[in-house]
Design a protein around this motif. Structure first.
Motif, PDB file in Angstrom:
ATOM      1  N   ARG A  21     102.885 115.809  36.573  1.00  0.00           N
ATOM      2  CA  ARG A  21     102.266 114.755  35.777  1.00  0.00           C
ATOM      3  C   ARG A  21     103.072 114.353  34.535  1.00  0.00           C
ATOM      4  N   TYR A  22     104.334 114.702  34.492  1.00  0.00           N
ATOM      5  CA  TYR A  22     105.243 114.211  33.447  1.00  0.00           C
ATOM      6  C   TYR A  22     106.673 114.500  33.877  1.00  0.00           C
ATOM      7  N   PHE A  23     107.645 113.943  33.155  1.00  0.00           N
ATOM      8  CA  PHE A  23     109.037 114.112  33.574  1.00  0.00           C
ATOM      9  C   PHE A  23     109.532 115.475  33.106  1.00  0.00           C
ATOM     10  N   ILE A  24     109.105 116.488  33.830  1.00  0.00           N
ATOM     11  CA  ILE A  24     109.387 117.868  33.469  1.00  0.00           C
ATOM     12  C   ILE A  24     110.876 118.201  33.542  1.00  0.00           C
ATOM     13  N   ALA A  25     111.654 117.413  34.279  1.00  0.00           N
ATOM     14  CA  ALA A  25     113.076 117.705  34.462  1.00  0.00           C
ATOM     15  C   ALA A  25     113.889 117.504  33.189  1.00  0.00           C
ATOM     16  N   GLY A  26     113.364 116.720  32.215  1.00  0.00           N
ATOM     17  CA  GLY A  26     114.046 116.562  30.941  1.00  0.00           C
ATOM     18  C   GLY A  26     114.863 115.291  30.821  1.00  0.00           C
ATOM     19  N   PRO A  27     115.325 114.978  29.587  1.00  0.00           N
ATOM     20  CA  PRO A  27     116.050 113.726  29.316  1.00  0.00           C
ATOM     21  C   PRO A  27     117.338 113.560  30.112  1.00  0.00           C
ATOM     22  N   THR A  28     118.117 114.643  30.263  1.00  0.00           N
ATOM     23  CA  THR A  28     119.378 114.533  31.008  1.00  0.00           C
ATOM     24  C   THR A  28     119.121 114.199  32.471  1.00  0.00           C
ATOM     25  N   ALA A  29     118.153 114.891  33.069  1.00  0.00           N
ATOM     26  CA  ALA A  29     117.796 114.602  34.458  1.00  0.00           C
ATOM     27  C   ALA A  29     117.250 113.189  34.595  1.00  0.00           C
ATOM     28  N   CYS A  30     116.594 112.688  33.543  1.00  0.00           N
ATOM     29  CA  CYS A  30     116.085 111.319  33.558  1.00  0.00           C
ATOM     30  C   CYS A  30     117.226 110.331  33.703  1.00  0.00           C
ATOM     31  N   LYS A  31     118.295 110.565  32.952  1.00  0.00           N
ATOM     32  CA  LYS A  31     119.474 109.687  33.042  1.00  0.00           C
ATOM     33  C   LYS A  31     120.111 109.776  34.419  1.00  0.00           C
ATOM     34  N   ILE A  32     120.190 111.005  34.964  1.00  0.00           N
ATOM     35  CA  ILE A  32     120.795 111.194  36.280  1.00  0.00           C
ATOM     36  C   ILE A  32     119.958 110.509  37.354  1.00  0.00           C
ATOM     37  N   GLU A  33     118.635 110.734  37.309  1.00  0.00           N
ATOM     38  CA  GLU A  33     117.750 110.115  38.306  1.00  0.00           C
ATOM     39  C   GLU A  33     117.756 108.606  38.191  1.00  0.00           C
ATOM     40  N   GLY A  34     117.692 108.100  36.971  1.00  0.00           N
ATOM     41  CA  GLY A  34     117.710 106.658  36.773  1.00  0.00           C
ATOM     42  C   GLY A  34     119.000 106.034  37.263  1.00  0.00           C
ATOM     43  N   PHE A  35     120.122 106.669  36.943  1.00  0.00           N
ATOM     44  CA  PHE A  35     121.423 106.150  37.379  1.00  0.00           C
ATOM     45  C   PHE A  35     121.556 106.204  38.894  1.00  0.00           C
ATOM     46  N   ALA A  36     121.209 107.357  39.515  1.00  0.00           N
ATOM     47  CA  ALA A  36     121.351 107.506  40.961  1.00  0.00           C
ATOM     48  C   ALA A  36     120.465 106.521  41.713  1.00  0.00           C
TER      49      ALA A  36
END
Length: 351
Positions: A107-122
């Protein structure tokens, strides 16, 4: 409870969008469940949807690649772009859908800010390759069927160049947020990440990037698809009119018309939500809107990893026959049919 305590947001995340919930900016999407955006049932339903996209998208696209490797007759230069499309879809499902499934479960972006950038970019990179691949497929069909360049022969190096261009264009679209032109942040229910097109942080920076995406990554590919397929339909209608007594030609016209409509509608279902929503927000700064609606474009684009292969690959008789044969599901009649001469429909449809 720890999951509901308020914490300061990281410096790179700021949403001034007014919602019914007070003090929303004190609820970090990287640190606490975003229960203020919806009940647990909604998050788990989205997790189930992302799990379906991951399983179905990975399976169908991996089978497409494996089938092409196994059957030499599928390794024609006109099918290179379909494999390219499958590879881009795998990037979206394996990185984007899988990460979103994990985050929706929490229920939240538990992976963290760095993973957010990676997921968003990919996800953006894979989505843009997919988008441009659809335009290249349409352009290839136009060159091969309508022959605007006369006796120009479309060869393997042309197909490889087309695939390379899709990745170059996709990188031009996906890389800027990593270097300061916009940024990747959680969107919608805050369990998936994408370019920042809805906050007022560095307004000109975000808006210019949105217009770049709308012009270069939506309008140009969509215009290419509409032009090329309209030319295909015009040519086929002319042939059908000249052979009004030919049942096979009339049937080919009807089938290709349906196919083209499905292709264009599939493109719009995938990318129109992002384009319309982003442009509306840019042109209506300061107006309130429900942040949760931002989940719709994200889901539509990720779902393309499933329905694009269905449109462009499983509706291709040659691919479908080889796939069924690889899975041990084909009959003798189907194998004999796949070796027969191609029909007018297959010459016009994606190959």
């Amino acid at each position: 409870m720890r999951g509901h305590r308020q914490t300061e947001l990281p410096e790179d995340f700021w949403i001034p969008i007014p919602l019914e919930t007070n003090n929303i900016t004190a609820l970090s999407p990287f640190l606490v469940p975003q229960d203020h955006l919806g009940g647990a049932g909604i998050f788990y339903a989205m997790a189930a949807f992302m799990f379906f996209l991951f399983v179905a998208g990975t399976a169908i696209n991996a089978l497409t690649v494996a089938c092409t490797v196994q059957y030499k007759k599928l390794r024609s230069h006109l099918n290179y772009i379909l494999v390219n499309l499958a590879m881009s879809n795998l990037l979206v499902t394996c990185v984007g859908s899988s990460t979103c499934f994990f985050c929706f479960c929490n229920r939240y972006f538990i992976a963290g800010p760095t993973a957010c950038k990676i997921e968003g970019f990919a996800a953006t990179l894979g989505g843009m390759v997919s988008l441009w691949s659809l335009a290249v497929i349409a352009f290839e069909r136009w060159l091969v069927v309508c022959k605007p360049l006369g006796n120009f022969a479309f060869k393997s190096h042309h197909a490889i160049a087309g695939c390379a261009l899709t990745w170059i264009f996709a990188l031009l679209a996906a890389a800027p947020p990593l270097f300061g032109w916009s940024r990747y942040i959680p969107e919608g229910f805050q369990c998936s990440c994408g370019p920042d097109w809805y906050t007022s942080n560095n307004k000109w920076n975000n808006e210019s990037y949105v217009w770049f995406l709308f012009g270069f990554c939506f309008s140009v590919p969509f215009g290419t698809i509409v032009f090329c397929y309209s030319q295909l339909l015009f040519m086929l209608k002319s042939a059908a009119k000249a052979q009004a007594e030919s049942a096979s030609t009339q049937k080919a016209e009807r089938e290709v018309t349906r196919m083209v409509v499905v292709m264009v509608m599939g493109f719009l279902v995938c990318w129109a939500p992002y384009a319309i929503f982003a442009v509306w927000v840019v042109n209506n700064r300061g107006q309130s809107f429900d942040l949760r609606l931002a989940t719709i474009p994200s889901c539509a684009s990720k779902a393309s990893a499933v329905y694009n292969p269905v449109i462009y690959i499983l509706l291709n008789k040659q691919f479908r026959t080889c796939l069924k044969k690889m899975l041990g599901m084909s009959t003798a009649d189907e194998e004999e049919s796949s070796g027969s001469s191609v029909t007018e429909v297959s010459k016009v449809g994606p190959a």
